[in-house]
Design an enzyme around this catalytic site. Structure first.
Site, PDB file in Angstrom:
ATOM      1  N   ALA A  41      13.979 -41.474  13.357  1.00  0.00           N
ATOM      2  CA  ALA A  41      12.999 -42.211  14.159  1.00  0.00           C
ATOM      3  C   ALA A  41      13.121 -41.845  15.637  1.00  0.00           C
ATOM      4  O   ALA A  41      12.112 -41.652  16.324  1.00  0.00           O
ATOM      5  CB  ALA A  41      13.187 -43.712  13.975  1.00  0.00           C
ATOM      6  N   GLU A 125      29.361 -13.035   0.970  1.00  0.00           N
ATOM      7  CA  GLU A 125      28.294 -13.996   1.265  1.00  0.00           C
ATOM      8  C   GLU A 125      27.492 -14.244   0.000  1.00  0.00           C
ATOM      9  O   GLU A 125      27.355 -13.339  -0.816  1.00  0.00           O
ATOM     10  CB  GLU A 125      27.310 -13.403   2.300  1.00  0.00           C
ATOM     11  CG  GLU A 125      27.932 -13.014   3.601  1.00  0.00           C
ATOM     12  CD  GLU A 125      26.971 -12.188   4.476  1.00  0.00           C
ATOM     13  OE1 GLU A 125      25.769 -12.093   4.166  1.00  0.00           O
ATOM     14  OE2 GLU A 125      27.450 -11.633   5.472  1.00  0.00           O
ATOM     15  N   LYS A 127      24.330 -14.216  -2.227  1.00  0.00           N
ATOM     16  CA  LYS A 127      23.105 -13.418  -2.166  1.00  0.00           C
ATOM     17  C   LYS A 127      21.938 -14.319  -2.512  1.00  0.00           C
ATOM     18  O   LYS A 127      21.758 -14.705  -3.659  1.00  0.00           O
ATOM     19  CB  LYS A 127      23.179 -12.240  -3.128  1.00  0.00           C
ATOM     20  CG  LYS A 127      21.972 -11.333  -3.019  1.00  0.00           C
ATOM     21  CD  LYS A 127      22.172 -10.069  -3.826  1.00  0.00           C
ATOM     22  CE  LYS A 127      21.099  -9.042  -3.545  1.00  0.00           C
ATOM     23  NZ  LYS A 127      19.750  -9.521  -3.845  1.00  0.00           N
ATOM     24  N   ASP A 129      18.175 -15.704  -3.092  1.00  0.00           N
ATOM     25  CA  ASP A 129      17.015 -15.155  -3.765  1.00  0.00           C
ATOM     26  C   ASP A 129      15.760 -15.653  -3.076  1.00  0.00           C
ATOM     27  O   ASP A 129      15.187 -16.664  -3.464  1.00  0.00           O
ATOM     28  CB  ASP A 129      17.065 -15.605  -5.227  1.00  0.00           C
ATOM     29  CG  ASP A 129      16.487 -14.553  -6.139  1.00  0.00           C
ATOM     30  OD1 ASP A 129      16.141 -13.470  -5.634  1.00  0.00           O
ATOM     31  OD2 ASP A 129      16.380 -14.825  -7.341  1.00  0.00           O
ATOM     32  N   TYR A 237      21.782 -13.178   8.218  1.00  0.00           N
ATOM     33  CA  TYR A 237      22.981 -12.509   7.716  1.00  0.00           C
ATOM     34  C   TYR A 237      23.256 -11.125   8.309  1.00  0.00           C
ATOM     35  O   TYR A 237      24.187 -10.455   7.873  1.00  0.00           O
ATOM     36  CB  TYR A 237      22.959 -12.406   6.196  1.00  0.00           C
ATOM     37  CG  TYR A 237      21.704 -11.771   5.617  1.00  0.00           C
ATOM     38  CD1 TYR A 237      21.378 -10.450   5.890  1.00  0.00           C
ATOM     39  CD2 TYR A 237      20.857 -12.495   4.782  1.00  0.00           C
ATOM     40  CE1 TYR A 237      20.240  -9.878   5.372  1.00  0.00           C
ATOM     41  CE2 TYR A 237      19.712 -11.928   4.251  1.00  0.00           C
ATOM     42  CZ  TYR A 237      19.418 -10.617   4.547  1.00  0.00           C
ATOM     43  OH  TYR A 237      18.282 -10.054   4.036  1.00  0.00           O
ATOM     44  N   LYS A 326      26.033  -8.785  -8.813  1.00  0.00           N
ATOM     45  CA  LYS A 326      25.047  -9.678  -9.415  1.00  0.00           C
ATOM     46  C   LYS A 326      25.686 -10.547 -10.490  1.00  0.00           C
ATOM     47  O   LYS A 326      26.598 -10.107 -11.183  1.00  0.00           O
ATOM     48  CB  LYS A 326      23.914  -8.858 -10.054  1.00  0.00           C
ATOM     49  CG  LYS A 326      23.095  -8.028  -9.082  1.00  0.00           C
ATOM     50  CD  LYS A 326      22.380  -8.907  -8.118  1.00  0.00           C
ATOM     51  CE  LYS A 326      20.967  -8.599  -7.793  1.00  0.00           C
ATOM     52  NZ  LYS A 326      20.007  -8.074  -8.597  1.00  0.00           N
ATOM     53  N   CYS A 420      -0.902  11.547 -28.690  1.00  0.00           N
ATOM     54  CA  CYS A 420      -0.956  10.536 -27.636  1.00  0.00           C
ATOM     55  C   CYS A 420      -1.799   9.352 -28.121  1.00  0.00           C
ATOM     56  O   CYS A 420      -2.930   9.554 -28.571  1.00  0.00           O
ATOM     57  CB  CYS A 420      -1.577  11.131 -26.372  1.00  0.00           C
ATOM     58  SG  CYS A 420      -1.947   9.909 -25.099  1.00  0.00           S
ATOM     59  N   CYS A 423      -5.173   9.511 -25.728  1.00  0.00           N
ATOM     60  CA  CYS A 423      -6.169  10.577 -25.718  1.00  0.00           C
ATOM     61  C   CYS A 423      -6.045  11.498 -26.928  1.00  0.00           C
ATOM     62  O   CYS A 423      -6.778  12.483 -27.031  1.00  0.00           O
ATOM     63  CB  CYS A 423      -6.080  11.376 -24.423  1.00  0.00           C
ATOM     64  SG  CYS A 423      -4.613  12.406 -24.328  1.00  0.00           S
ATOM     65  N   CYS A 438       2.865  13.045 -23.253  1.00  0.00           N
ATOM     66  CA  CYS A 438       1.521  13.489 -23.608  1.00  0.00           C
ATOM     67  C   CYS A 438       1.254  14.754 -22.812  1.00  0.00           C
ATOM     68  O   CYS A 438       1.522  14.807 -21.605  1.00  0.00           O
ATOM     69  CB  CYS A 438       0.510  12.409 -23.244  1.00  0.00           C
ATOM     70  SG  CYS A 438      -1.173  13.026 -23.157  1.00  0.00           S
ATOM     71  N   CYS A 444      -5.775  13.007 -19.565  1.00  0.00           N
ATOM     72  CA  CYS A 444      -5.478  11.812 -20.360  1.00  0.00           C
ATOM     73  C   CYS A 444      -5.847  10.585 -19.531  1.00  0.00           C
ATOM     74  O   CYS A 444      -5.322  10.388 -18.438  1.00  0.00           O
ATOM     75  CB  CYS A 444      -4.000  11.781 -20.719  1.00  0.00           C
ATOM     76  SG  CYS A 444      -3.493  10.236 -21.484  1.00  0.00           S
TER      77      CYS A 444
END
Ligand code: IVH
Length: 684
Positions: A41, A125, A127, A129, A237, A326, A420, A423, A438, A444
């Protein structure tokens, strides 16, 4: 705080000043120190009083006033911004062995640079996202904020970044750098993300799949009012370009200095010793992960000593002094509904498993790649199988293995198609190679479509609205068969397409027009040369200044570019050797595709601009490639041998016969120290 007594003062200018100082102080305590010093406030009262005074005295309003976070006018587009220093990405590792290999590489390289390292100190640190952003502060004032983009050029998102309360509009402290390019991750805390989605559902609007998309999407809004309504936050960072401020000795000191400037850093970073320290941190933060208020997808380890970072340097894509560790990918089980074959840009036929849709790692997955036919036969995936699928970070979901106990009796193995699927041309598979292709090339339609899609994609020419479906339509209708054709599209032609109104056609033509102004890196990447991704395009563009030089470069010249080996050099050469490709490039340029001359990140140095320089001997502070790149960036020409045209020879340790020749021709000779002084990297 003396604000209360002063607020009665009759001088609005001084009251505005002290209100701002008080608000900035409270912001710092709240956002950076996480130790609020006033009740909400009271804070609101200060801000309201400031707004009142500014409304009554508009001449007192300044852009860095805490009342001025949301600008009034929405941006009409996101403008391109060239980063002063490239924004790199990180190499990933997924387990202890890979981490140990990284640590060994660091030690070996330091030893090669004649540095006795012992156990390496790393800063660990979380990581985050979110979305990487570069912030530019000049004399303490926030001037610019830009997304990473292709690493060299991002988009101006200043109007939105200013609305993030945790981003100071002004830095704190007595000695501020003349220029500070600081990097950080803008993210949306989990609670805010969930609340935002709940509200979006209520309003009948689109929700975000995950906090990362929410952060990136919010940053790219044109109207800052929209971004202001999103609960974004930031952790700083690292640094980019810095001028007028002596860098501290370690990354830990950098983080503390950032915090002292009022830039919020992660409260969870730690200084650790060697990989044992890294692993302990990793498992510790892994335990905390479910309770953290934000998403993290791993840990980043950075060599603490900045001089060592410097000695380690970069590979084209990432620093050699840092790595991302990771968290394990997330895995689920599901059923294979079918196996199809996709034809890619280079004709590669990739088997893809169609799956019963399954929620993995935050998204619903309904396709997974099987990579190639060797993988397919090794994993022996069959229609009807139950399989384990995995999704790690951003990468394409993949089939890990078949749950053989659950295989239906009648399941049959999948064969390599001989024609393929698009094509019907012959599919060829070179002996010993995993990839089947292909043979039809741009005849193609699949390869044509993929080439054009790639050309138009975000990181390439960024042609908004030219998406998958429209490319299909354009190619199927015979309107477009190579990238240059898209710039020949007209309103009359477009409106004849199904589901294409005049408005969308006009928008597309505008987007095409807009995309013509691009960067050399994007253009190169857009061409779709085999194995030339964004990083390679960046390396080529940095080391070979112009398109024409590149088109005529032989393989030897190409291999002088860092990280370009014989294979990629061969692909580049082969691409430009094809008359068809040269013709497409000619037409693109004729239709107005252009790019500004690359901005030299360092100022052109009058001592060496235009001078021909030859390097000889071993440099101790950097590799020869790095030295060449830096000299070129300052406008010098670097040659391989000494002649009468040579202006300067730079001699490292154990110089060769080039030095003798230079002396006999009377050419100026410099030592390495002089080089360092010139490129502004003088060391004590
Ligand atoms: S350092 C040259 N530190 O991860 C160093 N990056 O995969 C480059 N990220 O683009 C980045 N948390 O968006 C660094 N503590 C952290 C990070 C971090 C998240 C992101 C960043 C970067 C990406 C690279």
């Amino acid at each position: 705080m003396t604000v209360k007594q002063r607020s009665a003062s009759s001088d609005p200018a001084s009251e505005v000043r002290s209100l701002r100082a008080a608000i900035e102080e409270h912001n710092y305590a709240y956002y950076v120190l996480d130790r609020p010093t006033v009740a909400d406030a009271e804070y609101d009262r200060l801000l309201r009083r400031l707004q009142e005074l500014e409304a009554a005295n508009p001449e007192l309003v300044t852009p860095d006033s805490p009342s001025q976070r949301v600008g009034i006018t929405p941006a009409s587009e996101l403008k391109p911004v060239t980063h002063l220093r490239a924004m790199l990405s990180l190499e990933n590792c997924f387990n202890e062995e890979e981490l140990a290999a990284f640590d060994r590489r660091v030690l070996t390289r330091l030893a090669a640079a004649d540095i006795e390292a012992g156990t390496v100190s790393y800063v660990a640190e979380p990581k985050l996202d979110g979305a990487a952003v570069s912030f530019l502060y000049e004399h303490g004032a926030l001037k610019l904020a830009a997304t990473r983009g292709d690493g060299t050029t991002g988009e101006d998102v200043t109007h939105n970044v200013r609305t993030i309360q945790a981003v100071p509009l002004r830095l704190r402290g007595p000695q501020l750098p003349a220029l500070l390019e600081v990097r950080g991750e803008v993210y949306m805390p989990r609670a805010g993300f969930e609340e935002f989605n709940r509200q979006a559902v209520k309003r009948g609007e689109k929700t975000f799949v995950n906090p990362r998309n929410a952060a990136a999407g919010s940053l790219r809004q044109l109207d800052p009012k929209l971004a202001a309504a999103r609960p974004l936050d930031v952790f700083f960072y690292g640094l980019g370009e810095v001028r007028g401020w002596a860098l501290p000795a370690t990354h830990a000191d950098v983080l503390m200095a950032l915090r002292a400037f009022g830039l919020k850093t992660s409260p969870d970073w730690e200084l650790v010793a060697g990989i044992q320290g890294c692993l302990a941190y990793y498992s510790n933060i892994g335990r905390k992960r479910p309770n953290l208020p934000y998403d993290i997808d791993g840990v980043v380890y950075k060599v603490n000593d900045l001089a060592w970072q410097e000695a380690l340097g970069f590979v084209s894509r990432a620093p050699r002094w840092a790595i991302a560790h990771k968290f394990p990918a997330q895995e689920e089980m599901t059923e294979v509904l079918g196996i199809e074959f996709q034809v890619g840009r280079t004709g590669a036929v990739t088997p893809v498993a169609r799956l019963k849709p399954t929620f993995v790692g935050g998204v619903t997955v309904s396709n997974a790649t099987l990579h190639n036919f060797d993988e397919l036969s090794r994993k022996d995936v069959r229609v009807g199988d139950t399989v384990v699928i995995r999704r790690a970070g951003d990468v394409i979901p993949e089939v890990v293995q078949v749950v053989s106990a659950r295989r239906p009796k009648d399941a049959v193995p999948v064969a390599v198609p001989s024609k393929c699927p698009v094509c019907a041309s012959e599919v060829v598979r070179i002996e010993g190679e995993a990839i089947a292709r292909c043979s039809a090339g741009l005849f193609c339609p699949a390869q044509r479509k993929e080439t054009i899609r790639h050309f138009a994609s975000r990181a390439a020419m960024d042609i908004e609205g030219l998406g998958e479906k429209l490319v299909d339509q354009l190619v199927d209708a015979g309107l477009v068969s190579d990238p240059a054709d898209v710039y020949g599209l007209t309103l009359e032609r477009l409106v004849e397409l199904e589901r294409m109104g005049e408005k969308s056609a006009k928008n597309l033509l505008d987007a095409l027009e807009k995309s013509k102004r691009t960067t050399f890196v994007r253009f190169l990447y857009a061409l779709g040369i085999r194995d030339v991704g964004e990083a390679t395009a960046l390396a080529l563009a940095t080391h070979i200044g112009s398109l024409h030089e590149l088109m005529d470069a032989d393989e030897q010249r190409l291999q002088e570019v860092p990280d370009i080996g014989p294979v990629v050099a061969g692909h580049v050469r082969a691409f430009f050797a094809q008359r068809h490709n040269r013709e497409v490039i000619r037409r693109l340029l004729k239709q107005g595709v252009h790019w500004p001359r690359p901005r030299v990140t360092a100022p052109v140095n009058s001592h060496i601009a235009g001078k021909q320089i030859v390097l000889t001997g071993t440099l101790t502070s950097m590799s020869r490639d790095e030295a060449k790149a830096k000299l070129r960036a300052l406008g010098a020409k670097v040659a391989g041998s000494v002649s009468k045209k040579t202006d300067i020879v730079i001699a490292g340790e154990n110089p060769g016969s080039k030095l003798d020749k230079a002396v006999s021709l009377g050419v100026t000779v410099w030592e390495e120290a002089e080089l360092l002084r010139l490129i502004g990297e003088e060391r004590p």
